[in-house]
Scaffold this active site. Structure first.
Site, PDB file in Angstrom:
ATOM      1  N   SER A 578      -8.613  -1.336   3.078  1.00  0.00           N
ATOM      2  CA  SER A 578      -8.981  -0.311   2.113  1.00  0.00           C
ATOM      3  C   SER A 578      -9.403  -0.977   0.794  1.00  0.00           C
ATOM      4  O   SER A 578     -10.340  -1.783   0.794  1.00  0.00           O
ATOM      5  CB  SER A 578      -7.806   0.657   1.921  1.00  0.00           C
ATOM      6  N   HIS A 694      -7.852   6.726   8.392  1.00  0.00           N
ATOM      7  CA  HIS A 694      -7.841   5.575   7.485  1.00  0.00           C
ATOM      8  C   HIS A 694      -6.857   4.501   7.938  1.00  0.00           C
ATOM      9  O   HIS A 694      -7.023   3.331   7.614  1.00  0.00           O
ATOM     10  CB  HIS A 694      -7.510   6.039   6.071  1.00  0.00           C
TER      11      HIS A 694
END
Length: 723
Positions: A578, A694
């Site tokens: 991320s 995610h």
């Protein structure tokens, strides 16, 4: 920052004046040529064909017998029935969500305290997600539950269960009856979206969701809360609170604390600025503090944490301090604040939690835990819990903030499996008896040969940057050790010590003959600026135009590992996900001379278009607005997609992502890999999980795959066997 256990977290609110990121007035910054825009069609046939072809290529080199054994060992850790089943108390029950080999999608279940304490709980299964998937033909992923607090003396009965259809942030919410262990026929139901909801009473919800065109912010989050009554269609829900579209999000919650029932609205302008409102009669009353002061409510108390130094009535309250005032007096104009915590150069507040009569503060001192107990009835007198060994992470939080002063203590370290303790707070410095052990996680690797050290590197501007090193006690400092450097450096997120049986197996315990010696892996965690290890100032030091400081810090740690003889370029790799993927993407493009390999997961990489992709617009406060020419001037200096150059000796790279990631999205990873491939950069792997959101994984099997694949790639390169 607020404690996840605060009874009413007012994640602040707004008036009607827009004050989000400003739009360009003098023209947009130019967009560089982008030959791979077609890969932004996330579910397009051509793009997915490209993904599947790269996945097949990666699998062809990854899936050896040795790799399969490694992945199986990680799955054994993740599926272990000996792991601690963490619980949360609601009424007389202790709730847990659990995944293992037999239940890959998981079980939502509960037990009583005596059964939990006995060590082999008799679980009452509420929802079998695997069975639900089979019955409904949808691969649901558990996303949590919101349980309605009942009237005093009654049992907890109703919950809104959140289920994601693909592991992304968008989830469907459905009403569930805890007594019948079934969804309520004709009950509340909200379709899959980035929804936030809260119970008002058993017949009423406050719902912030996608109500149709114009009801989401530019960041893709809900901008309004509406009142949804039982039997009512979502489209007919009554508007209750709304924020401008260019703010990050907004909504309303209900504080159901007995005796302190109230509605609170929040307007999140950006990640670090927000406004809170209290419902008084038919009006929303702004809680008058600066936008960068975090607000939470607990019973009669207003609790405040400023992100920057706050001057009030001649007194300066430092950034990262914690303050309290009686709420009613503050709203009436009284400005006397109680100082609950003041940071120093080594100590920062991480979180807080209320029991019935006390306040627990979780601190970091040079990235090791400390815990304070504050007694409001004794003028906020503070005592320190003697429960925190050095170079460990220990978190304390309330078992139940209304019924007694019991607290959980969760202790872990890089070589210390997690343990759960339960204690009871009492008046006076000598009143807190040691917490008693409730559960201890098993060891998944032999920790005896290893030790944890903390070192400090010196960054380009002279700042001392701490990092943890986990390595064999007899480590030879000749630069030949396969070393994995991990980091994050963003959003005020701290990387404290944490046990990982998977990392122990995939990195520390691995052995290879490197430069004439049998060696194991060295694991390093860097606590760089942009994180929260030293409070909001540590974070702010690497915001927007100062982003380079986070990367200079990480590079300084890498250089220090070489200087000390721990590793060298050929044997040093880095890993990040991320925002951490953006970090290691910048190591790849701006510091290629320091690393032999880079693993870059679910990353931001195209910083010119990140605000137009998935939830990217919400991170402008962190990185800047690339549409503004004056911002693009600095943003382009840390946009890896635009920093690639021909003729550079780049380290080997593994770029991985997930199709269903609706937060960062898969397209930045795709485009980076495609451009590197077109440039002929050697040693490139790419993999895109077709589900998982995610996190990149919807179950333990997928989690084991991504963890093991990343470490296998790095090991092959850094230990000399080749990617």
């Amino acid at each position: 920052m607020t404690s996840s256990t605060d009874s009413a977290t007012a994640q602040p609110a707004t008036d009607s004046t827009p004050s989000g990121p400003s739009a360009p007035s003098g023209g947009l910054a130019p967009e560089p040529a982008d030959e791979f825009l077609w890969l932004e069609d996330i579910y397009g046939t051509e793009a997915l064909d490209w993904v599947r072809a790269r996945n097949d290529s990666t699998d062809a080199v990854l899936l050896t017998d040795g790799y399969r054994a490694l992945e199986a060992s990680v799955l054994e850790v993740l599926d272990s029935k000996d792991k601690i089943p963490m619980v949360s108390k609601r009424g007389d029950w202790y709730y847990n969500f659990w995944r293992d080999e037999a239940n890959p999608r998981g079980l939502w279940r509960r037990t009583d305290w005596d059964s939990y304490l006995a060590g082999d709980p008799a679980w009452d299964v509420l929802l079998d997600v695997d069975a639900l998937c089979a019955a409904e033909g949808t691969e649901w992923v558990w996303a949590g539950a919101s349980v309605l607090r009942p009237a005093q003396g009654q049992e907890y009965r109703l919950a809104m269960v959140a289920l994601s259809p693909d592991g992304g942030d968008a989830a469907a919410h459905r009403e569930f009856d805890l007594s019948t262990k079934a969804f309520v026929p004709g009950g509340f139901a909200v379709p899959a979206a980035k929804t936030r909801l809260d119970w008002l009473d058993e017949d009423t919800l406050y719902v912030a969701t996608d109500f149709g065109p114009g009801t989401l912010t530019t960041s893709s989050y809900p901008r309004s809360s509406r009142i949804l009554r039982r039997g009512q269609d979502l489209a007919d829900a009554e508007p209750y609170f709304e924020v401008p579209a260019d703010h990050l999000s907004g909504g309303a919650i209900h504080d159901s604390t007995p005796g302190f029932e109230r509605d609170v609205a929040y307007d999140i302008l950006d990640f670090y600025a927000s406004r809170s409102y209290l419902r008084v009669g038919a009006e929303w009353v702004h809680i008058p503090v600066p936008d960068d002061v975090n607000v939470s409510l607990h019973r009669q108390w207003l609790v405040l944490r400023p992100r920057t130094d706050w001057e009030l009535d001649g007194a300066v309250h430092p950034a990262g301090s914690l303050l309290a005032a009686p709420l009613e007096a503050f709203l009436a104009g009284e400005r006397t604040l109680h100082t609950l915590f003041t940071p120093d150069a080594h100590t920062a507040l991480q979180s807080w939690s209320w029991t019935e009569n006390y306040l627990l503060l979780n601190l970091l001192r040079d990235v090791s835990s400390a815990i304070l107990v504050l007694d409001p009835a004794a003028g906020w007198a503070a005592t320190e819990l003697d429960a925190c060994p050095p170079l460990h992470s220990v978190d304390a939080y309330a078992v139940d903030d209304e019924d007694g002063d019991d607290y959980w203590l969760i202790a872990t370290g890089f070589l210390t499996p997690s343990s759960v303790y339960r204690g009871t707070l009492s008046p006076g410095a000598s009143g807190n008896a040691p917490a008693e052990l409730v559960r201890r996680s098993p060891s998944f690797f032999d920790a005896d040969p290893y030790e944890v050290q903390q070192h400090f590197a010196v960054s380009a501007d002279g700042t001392r940057v701490p990092y943890f090193q986990i390595a064999s006690k007899d480590l030879v400092l000749d630069g030949g050790n396969p070393t994995l450097l991990s980091g994050y450096g963003g959003f005020e997120t701290s990387l404290a010590p944490r046990y990982s049986g998977a990392t122990g197996r995939t990195w520390l315990e691995r052995r290879a003959a490197v430069e004439g010696r049998e060696r194991g892996g060295v694991y390093v965690v860097a606590n760089i600026r942009g994180g929260g290890e030293y409070g909001p100032g540590w974070h702010r030091a690497a915001l927007q135009e100062n982003r380079h400081r986070a990367y200079e810090d990480f590079a300084a740690v890498a250089a220090d590992l070489s200087r000390r003889g721990v590793s060298s370029r050929a044997h040093l790799g880095c890993e990040g996900r991320s925002n951490g993927g953006l970090l290691v993407g910048n190591m790849l493009t701006s510091y290629p001379e320091l690393f032999g390999a880079v693993s870059c997961g679910v990353p931001l990489l195209d910083m010119r278009r990140y605000t137009k992709l998935s939830a990217g617009y919400s991170w402008i406060a962190e990185y800047g607005n690339p549409d503004l020419p004056e911002h693009w001037e600095f943003v382009q200096t840390f946009s890896p997609y635009h920093l690639l150059r021909d003729g550079v000796d780049y380290p080997a790279a593994f770029i991985w992502t997930a199709t269903s990631d609706d937060r960062v999205g898969p397209v930045q990873a795709r485009k980076m890999a495609a451009r590197m491939e077109a440039m002929g950069v050697p040693g490139l792997w790419f993999y895109e999980s077709l589900e998982g959101g995610h996190a990149g994984a919807t179950d333990n099997r997928q989690g084991a795959r991504l963890h093991s694949a990343s470490h296998e790639f790095l090991w092959r390169v850094l230990a000399g066997s080749g990617a």
